[in-house]
Design an enzyme around this catalytic site. Structure first.
Site, short mmCIF file in Angstrom:
data_model
loop_
_atom_site.label_atom_id
_atom_site.label_comp_id
_atom_site.label_asym_id
_atom_site.label_seq_id
_atom_site.Cartn_x
_atom_site.Cartn_y
_atom_site.Cartn_z
N ARG A 1 -8.59 -4.05 7.59
CA ARG A 1 -7.91 -2.75 7.50
C ARG A 1 -8.56 -1.89 6.43
NH1 ARG A 1 -3.53 -6.52 6.10
NH2 ARG A 1 -3.56 -6.88 3.85
N ASP B 1 -11.86 -6.53 -2.29
CA ASP B 1 -10.58 -7.24 -2.13
C ASP B 1 -10.79 -8.76 -2.23
OD1 ASP B 1 -7.85 -7.40 -1.75
OD2 ASP B 1 -7.99 -7.43 0.43
N GLY C 1 -7.43 -11.91 -6.32
CA GLY C 1 -6.26 -12.76 -6.57
C GLY C 1 -6.38 -14.09 -5.83
N HIS D 1 -9.65 -10.91 -11.36
CA HIS D 1 -10.10 -9.53 -11.61
C HIS D 1 -11.26 -9.53 -12.60
CE1 HIS D 1 -6.84 -8.17 -9.23
NE2 HIS D 1 -5.90 -8.43 -10.10
N LEU E 1 -28.50 5.83 -9.51
CA LEU E 1 -27.33 5.68 -8.64
C LEU E 1 -26.09 6.32 -9.27
CD1 LEU E 1 -26.28 2.53 -6.75
CD2 LEU E 1 -24.71 3.34 -8.48
C1 IPE Z 1 -7.10 -2.52 -1.36
O1 IPE Z 1 -6.71 -3.83 -1.63
C2 IPE Z 1 -7.21 -1.76 -2.64
C3 IPE Z 1 -8.28 -2.20 -3.52
C4 IPE Z 1 -9.23 -3.05 -3.23
C5 IPE Z 1 -8.29 -1.57 -4.81
P1 IPE Z 1 -5.19 -4.27 -1.51
O2 IPE Z 1 -5.16 -5.73 -1.79
O3 IPE Z 1 -4.32 -3.43 -2.35
O4 IPE Z 1 -4.89 -3.96 0.03
P2 IPE Z 1 -3.75 -4.50 1.01
O5 IPE Z 1 -2.44 -4.30 0.31
O6 IPE Z 1 -4.01 -5.94 1.26
O7 IPE Z 1 -3.91 -3.68 2.25
C1 IPE Z 2 -8.56 -6.60 -5.11
O1 IPE Z 2 -8.11 -7.91 -5.21
C2 IPE Z 2 -8.44 -5.86 -6.41
C3 IPE Z 2 -7.31 -4.94 -6.48
C4 IPE Z 2 -6.59 -4.54 -5.49
C5 IPE Z 2 -6.98 -4.41 -7.79
P1 IPE Z 2 -6.59 -8.28 -4.98
O2 IPE Z 2 -5.90 -8.29 -6.29
O3 IPE Z 2 -5.96 -7.44 -3.94
O4 IPE Z 2 -6.76 -9.77 -4.45
P2 IPE Z 2 -5.96 -10.44 -3.25
O5 IPE Z 2 -6.13 -9.58 -2.05
O6 IPE Z 2 -4.54 -10.55 -3.70
O7 IPE Z 2 -6.62 -11.77 -3.08
MG MG Z 3 -5.81 -7.56 -1.92
#
Ligand code: IPE
Ligand code: IPE
Ligand code: MG
Length: 249
Positions: free
Chosen positions: A193, A21, A24, A38, A130
Site C-alpha cells: 500500500r 517500513d 518495528g 528505528h 543529491l
Molecule cells: C508508512 O508506514 C509511513 C512511514 C514509513 C513513515 P506505516 O507503518 O505508518 O504504514 P501503515 O500504517 O502500515 O500503512
Molecule cells: C517504519 O517502521 C518507520 C515509521 C513509520 C516511523 P514501522 O515503525 O512502521 O515498523 P513496522 O511496520 O511496525 O514494522
Molecule cells: Mg509500519
C-alpha cells in the site's frame, strides 16, 4: 555478480521515493524494542543515501514520519523525534555534498526540532549533489488539502483566476513544488500500500515492493530495485510502439 554491474548508468532514475517500513517488526523479530529498530533504520538511511548519491540519483525522498504516525504511543513518537535530531546533527551531508529539504506539516513538530531542521536545511543549501528530502509529519491528503486552501485564498484575493487553474497550478501549490515527480517508488516491509504518500506525484511512478524490513535493506537491495525498474517500459498512456519509435528518433 552484483546488480550494480548490471545497471544501465545512462538510465538511473532521477528521483527515487522510499516508504521506509518495517523497523518495528525487524526489532521485534530480534527481541529488541521498536526504537532499536528505528535506530538501525537510521543506519540504512545513511547507507542508501550514499549509494544513491554515488549512482548519480538527484532526489531521494524518504518517508520518515506520517501525519498518521502522530497517533502512535507518545513514547515512540518522542523516541523518533530524538532520533531525527541526532541524525540531522550528525551530518553526513557535507561529506557527501548532499542537500537536505523537508516536506510535511513541520509546524506540528516541537520548536527545537524545527530549529535543528531549519539550521540543517540552511547549512546544506549550497551543496550540489543529491537532494535528500525527508517527509516528516507528512501525508498526501494533508498536502493536497493545504494546496486547495491556499488556492482558494488566492482566488478570493484576486491573485488567482479559477479559469487559469491547470495541473501545473496544482503542482506549484504543493509542498513538493521544488522537485520532479518520483520515477521509482520503493516500499520495504512487505505491505502493498501507499499509506498516504505522494499520491499526486506518483501518478506515473514505477512501484517496487520488497518484503525486506528497512533495517535489512542495503545498497545491493537498492541496485536490485533499480535494475527491476530498468526492465520496465514507461508508456505514460501511449502504445509501446510509439514509445520505442520516440526512443529511436
Ligand atoms: C508508512 O508506514 C509511513 C512511514 C514509513 C513513515 P506505516 O507503518 O505508518 O504504514 P501503515 O500504517 O502500515 O500503512
Ligand atoms: C517504519 O517502521 C518507520 C515509521 C513509520 C516511523 P514501522 O515503525 O512502521 O515498523 P513496522 O511496520 O511496525 O514494522
Ligand atoms: Mg509500519
Amino acid at each position: 555478480m552484483s546488480y550494480k554491474e548490471k545497471l544501465d548508468l545512462q538510465r538511473i532514475p532521477q528521483h527515487i521515493a522510499i516508504i521506509m517500513d518495517g523497523n518495528g517488526r525487524w526489532a521485534q523479530a530480534k527481541g529488541l524494542s521498536r526504537s532499536m529498530g528505528h535506530q538501525q533504520g537510521v543506519e540504512t538511511v545513511y547507507n542508501i543515501t550514499e549509494a544513491a548519491s554515488n549512482l548519480g540519483v538527484k532526489y531521494l525522498t524518504l518517508y520518515a514520519f506520517s501525519t498518521e504516525n502522530w497517533n502512535r504511543p507518545q513514547s515512540e513518537v518522542d523516541a523518533l523525534m530524538t532520533l531525527i535530531l541526532t541524525h540531522l546533527k550528525e551530518n553526513l551531508y557535507m561529506k557527501n555534498n548532499v542537500r537536505l529539504r523537508l516536506i510535511g506539516d513541520i509546524e506540528r513538530l516541537p520548536d527545537y526540532v524545527q530549529k535543528t531542521i531549519n539550521d540543517c536545511v540552511e547549512h546544506t543549501a549550497k551543496n550540489t549533489g543529491l537532494t535528500q528530502v525527508i517527509a516528516l509529519s507528512y501525508s498526501s491528503r494533508w498536502e493536497l488539502t493545504k494546496a486547495m486552501k491556499d488556492m482558494a485564498e488566492e482566488v478570493k484575493s484576486g491573485a488567482l483566476n479559477p479559469e487559469s487553474i491547470d495541473e501545473k497550478t496544482v503542482t506549484e501549490h504543493l509542498n513538493t513544488r521544488f522537485m520532479p515527480d518520483p520515477d521509482l517508488l520503493i516500499r520495504t516491509g512487505g505491505e502493498l500500500r501507499i499509506s498516504n504518500y505522494l499520491l499526486w506525484q506518483c501518478a506515473y511512478s514505477e512501484l517496487y515492493f520488497t518484503p525486506e524490513y528497512w533495517p535489512d535493506f542495503n545498497a545491493e537491495s537498492l541496485y536490485k530495485a533499480i535494475y527491476d525498474y530498468q526492465q520496465r517500459e514507461r508508456r505514460f498512456g501511449k502504445t509501446g510502439e510509439q514509445v520505442r519509435t520516440e526512443q529511436e528518433g
